[in-house]
Design a protein around this motif. Structure first.
Motif, PDB file in Angstrom:
ATOM      1  N   PHE A  70       0.803  -1.211   0.000  1.00  0.00           N
ATOM      2  CA  PHE A  70       0.000   0.000   0.000  1.00  0.00           C
ATOM      3  C   PHE A  70       0.837   1.263   0.000  1.00  0.00           C
ATOM      4  O   PHE A  70       0.396   2.314  -0.442  1.00  0.00           O
ATOM      5  CB  PHE A  70      -0.937  -0.009   1.215  1.00  0.00           C
ATOM      6  N   ALA A  77       6.480  -1.031   5.772  1.00  0.00           N
ATOM      7  CA  ALA A  77       5.517  -1.412   4.744  1.00  0.00           C
ATOM      8  C   ALA A  77       5.969  -2.663   4.002  1.00  0.00           C
ATOM      9  O   ALA A  77       5.159  -3.540   3.681  1.00  0.00           O
ATOM     10  CB  ALA A  77       5.320  -0.259   3.765  1.00  0.00           C
ATOM     11  N   TRP A  81       4.033  -6.282   3.912  1.00  0.00           N
ATOM     12  CA  TRP A  81       3.703  -6.972   2.660  1.00  0.00           C
ATOM     13  C   TRP A  81       4.227  -8.402   2.670  1.00  0.00           C
ATOM     14  O   TRP A  81       3.537  -9.324   2.229  1.00  0.00           O
ATOM     15  CB  TRP A  81       4.305  -6.225   1.479  1.00  0.00           C
ATOM     16  N   GLY A 157       2.070   1.664  13.020  1.00  0.00           N
ATOM     17  CA  GLY A 157       2.067   0.549  12.080  1.00  0.00           C
ATOM     18  C   GLY A 157       2.326  -0.780  12.760  1.00  0.00           C
ATOM     19  O   GLY A 157       1.727  -1.804  12.411  1.00  0.00           O
ATOM     20  N   ASP A 208      -7.162  -9.168  -5.090  1.00  0.00           N
ATOM     21  CA  ASP A 208      -5.973  -8.336  -5.225  1.00  0.00           C
ATOM     22  C   ASP A 208      -5.396  -8.382  -6.628  1.00  0.00           C
ATOM     23  O   ASP A 208      -4.741  -7.429  -7.072  1.00  0.00           O
ATOM     24  CB  ASP A 208      -4.909  -8.778  -4.210  1.00  0.00           C
ATOM     25  N   LEU A 224      -5.322  -7.218   5.655  1.00  0.00           N
ATOM     26  CA  LEU A 224      -4.361  -6.474   4.844  1.00  0.00           C
ATOM     27  C   LEU A 224      -4.764  -5.020   4.715  1.00  0.00           C
ATOM     28  O   LEU A 224      -3.911  -4.126   4.679  1.00  0.00           O
ATOM     29  CB  LEU A 224      -4.237  -7.110   3.456  1.00  0.00           C
ATOM     30  N   ARG A 225      -6.069  -4.774   4.637  1.00  0.00           N
ATOM     31  CA  ARG A 225      -6.537  -3.403   4.436  1.00  0.00           C
ATOM     32  C   ARG A 225      -6.610  -2.595   5.715  1.00  0.00           C
ATOM     33  O   ARG A 225      -7.084  -1.456   5.705  1.00  0.00           O
ATOM     34  CB  ARG A 225      -7.879  -3.440   3.700  1.00  0.00           C
ATOM     35  N   ARG A 227      -3.845  -1.806   6.635  1.00  0.00           N
ATOM     36  CA  ARG A 227      -2.764  -0.996   6.069  1.00  0.00           C
ATOM     37  C   ARG A 227      -1.717  -0.576   7.107  1.00  0.00           C
ATOM     38  O   ARG A 227      -1.490   0.624   7.329  1.00  0.00           O
ATOM     39  CB  ARG A 227      -3.344   0.243   5.381  1.00  0.00           C
ATOM     40  N   ALA A 230       0.930   2.353   6.397  1.00  0.00           N
ATOM     41  CA  ALA A 230       0.492   2.993   5.157  1.00  0.00           C
ATOM     42  C   ALA A 230      -0.809   3.757   5.375  1.00  0.00           C
ATOM     43  O   ALA A 230      -1.725   3.716   4.555  1.00  0.00           O
ATOM     44  CB  ALA A 230       0.315   1.942   4.058  1.00  0.00           C
ATOM     45  N   GLU A 232      -2.980   3.815   8.576  1.00  0.00           N
ATOM     46  CA  GLU A 232      -3.773   2.735   9.151  1.00  0.00           C
ATOM     47  C   GLU A 232      -5.272   3.032   9.101  1.00  0.00           C
ATOM     48  O   GLU A 232      -5.713   4.148   9.374  1.00  0.00           O
ATOM     49  CB  GLU A 232      -3.364   2.483  10.607  1.00  0.00           C
ATOM     50  N   ARG A 233      -6.041   2.001   8.728  1.00  0.00           N
ATOM     51  CA  ARG A 233      -7.499   2.082   8.728  1.00  0.00           C
ATOM     52  C   ARG A 233      -8.010   1.224   9.895  1.00  0.00           C
ATOM     53  O   ARG A 233      -8.376   0.063   9.724  1.00  0.00           O
ATOM     54  CB  ARG A 233      -8.068   1.563   7.405  1.00  0.00           C
TER      55      ARG A 233
END
Length: 529
Positions: A70, A77, A81, A157, A208, A224-225, A227, A230, A232-233
């Motif tokens: 991301f 990051a 991944w 993160g 993906d 994964l989303r 994030r 990247a 963060e959500r």
């Protein structure tokens, strides 16, 4: 007395029984991210090197395997991944096996019935199993987060990655809780749980690599989303929480509507007399294995098509960093980038199929502990013949699944490059060379079944996890070659692209046969039960 009376005592018992198994799982899952981040700091010390590898990783073919990157340009990051998909799969598998072991296995073996004769609430066993698996997942996520912070990665993160691991463990513990209510067999419940885990990974890979919305149908896609590193959500954890709570609620409702030892899925009564086609050990083994095998065949056909369909895009990647080129070649094969990619994904496929190999082999122990073996041996059926009938599915079923995956990949890739016949034949062979390595795991399971049956399940699954870890991080961490060589998959020719050598495959086959022979010889002499 309430429905939860005795939960604390059962939880302490579960943790005592798993006092070795769970800490090993937690340490492996928890330390993997920090170790990977530390090694990446040595591999990519400059911003330029990070940008180069980030450009390679954004290729759709690699995204299909490990998910999207991301945000490039940072060690955190890149670490997320590399390890997050592996982390959530491992924690999910740990949670499923733990819940089934302390719920459905206890019922199947009759131990729970004895415990229920005392002061024990109806929902206490399921609650204790969920708490044991959930606490292990939370511990693994906490260690992962603290380890990354200790490796000088941003705290937000690091906490996000740890939370993704912990919450995914809680979710798949809840999924296993539902699976344990559906069937009378612990093996079938495990198959249901692992099928959900495998389906979640497949949905994530398809989404993906193609339509992004498909990834949102997968809990692994949610992880994964989140994030990490990247932007963060954190709200994606709400999706996991809602689904986990829903599964827990369903599991408790179902547990209250069934009898002890029974499952909610109806068991069809068999005929009074067996058909002529069912009057042999092999025919009985086929009846027992066919559902699992057919499900795996369908999954491998889809898996192969997805991986083969993603292969063409890898050829568009440009590698300016010689160290990255060398790393990809060492991980997946030699020659062109497409061959390296195909070699890598088929190596992963071999390990995925090895999970079926372990399941089929451990059916031997499952039949014994369920009490179905002793009446069978009271007939004219001989021990070795019965065992070989099950091992045949571990051997030939593994080859069939690899052939299906290789053919699917060859058809999908061949259709893109206009060479269906040539690519199908090449990738079929490249997939089948993985079979002897998987057979070694079958040999280990068979040997333990004969020599130390109570250890068969735990050690055989641990051997598979060890092979996975060696494949995933062995080269990246620069492990000594003798450590890497412990995995039978390290000796398989990385086709296509590498030279085909028969000798390693012969030695792996001989090793598998020798282990199985030792187990069968011991099985002939030991007591059943």
């Amino acid at each position: 007395m309430t429905a939860l009376t005795g939960t604390g005592a059962l939880l302490r018992l579960a943790l005592r029984l798993d006092r070795v198994r769970l800490p090993v799982w937690v340490l492996i899952i928890g330390t993997l991210p920090a170790v990977t981040a530390a090694q990446y700091q040595e591999l990519y010390p400059t911003k330029e090197s990070l940008d180069q590898v980030s450009g390679v990783i954004s290729n759709p073919s690699l995204v299909a395997i490990n998910g999207p990157l991301f945000a490039g340009g940072s060690i955190g990051a890149l670490t997320a991944w590399k390890v997050l998909v592996t982390e959530v799969i491992l924690v999910g598998l740990m949670a499923i096996l733990t819940v089934i072991r302390h719920s459905r296995v206890e019922e199947e073996t009759g131990r729970l019935e004895l415990l229920r004769a005392g002061v024990l609430g109806r929902h206490a066993p399921l609650t204790a199993a969920l708490l044991a698996a959930g606490s292990a997942g939370v511990a693994a996520g906490t260690i992962a987060a603290l380890g990354l912070i200790g490796a000088r990665q941003p705290a937000a993160g690091s906490l996000a990655l740890g939370a993704a691991v912990a919450f995914t463990g809680l979710l798949f513990a809840a999924v296993a809780g539902v699976a344990a209510q559906l069937t009378e067999s612990a093996r079938s419940a495990t198959a249901i749980g692992t099928a959900v885990l495998g389906g979640a990974y497949l949905l994530r890979a398809v989404g993906d690599a193609g339509p992004t919305w498909v990834s949102w149908l997968s809990p692994i896609g949610w992880a994964l989303r989140l994030r990490p590193y990247a932007g963060e959500r954190w709200w994606t954890l709400g999706l996991v929480t809602v689904l986990a709570l829903a599964c827990v609620a369903v599991a408790f409702v179902l547990a209250g509507r069934r009898d002890l030892g029974a499952g909610l899925l109806p068991q069809r009564p068999g005929p009074a007399r067996a058909e002529p086609a069912l009057r042999s050990p092999f025919a009985l083994a086929w009846r027992l294995h066919r559902g699992l095998l057919i499900g795996w065949v369908i999954g491998m056909a889809v898996w192969g098509g997805v991986l083969g369909g993603s292969a063409k895009g890898i050829g568009d990647a440009t590698l300016d960093n010689e160290r990255i080129t060398d790393l990809l070649s060492r991980l997946g094969g030699a020659g062109a980038l497409v061959d390296a990619y195909l070699g890598a994904v088929l190596g992963i496929t071999g390990l995925v199929v090895a999970a079926y190999t372990v399941q089929a082999t451990l059916r031997l122990r499952g039949e014994e502990t369920a009490g179905r073996l002793e009446p069978l041996l009271a007939t004219r059926t001989r021990r070795v013949r019965w065992a070989l009938s099950h091992l045949a599915f571990a051997v030939f079923g593994t080859a069939l699944l690899l052939a299906v995956a290789g053919a699917g990949a060859g058809l999908a890739y061949g259709a893109q490059v206009g060479d269906v016949g040539g690519q199908t034949a090449a990738l079929l062979g490249a997939a089948l060379v993985q079979a002897p390595a998987a057979w070694v795991l079958a040999g280990i399971g068979a040997a333990l079944f004969g020599l130390a049956p109570r250890l068969a399940g735990g050690i055989t699954w641990a051997a598979l996890v060890l092979c996975l870890l060696v494949l995933e991080i062995g080269e990246i961490l620069g492990l000594s070659q003798w450590i890497i060589d412990v995995s039978p998959f390290a000796h398989v020719p990385k086709l296509p692209g590498a030279d085909f050598t028969v000798a390693p495959l012969l030695w792996l086959t001989v090793a598998a046969a020798a282990l199985a022979a030792a187990g069968l010889a011991a099985f002939r002499r030991r007591d059943v039960g």
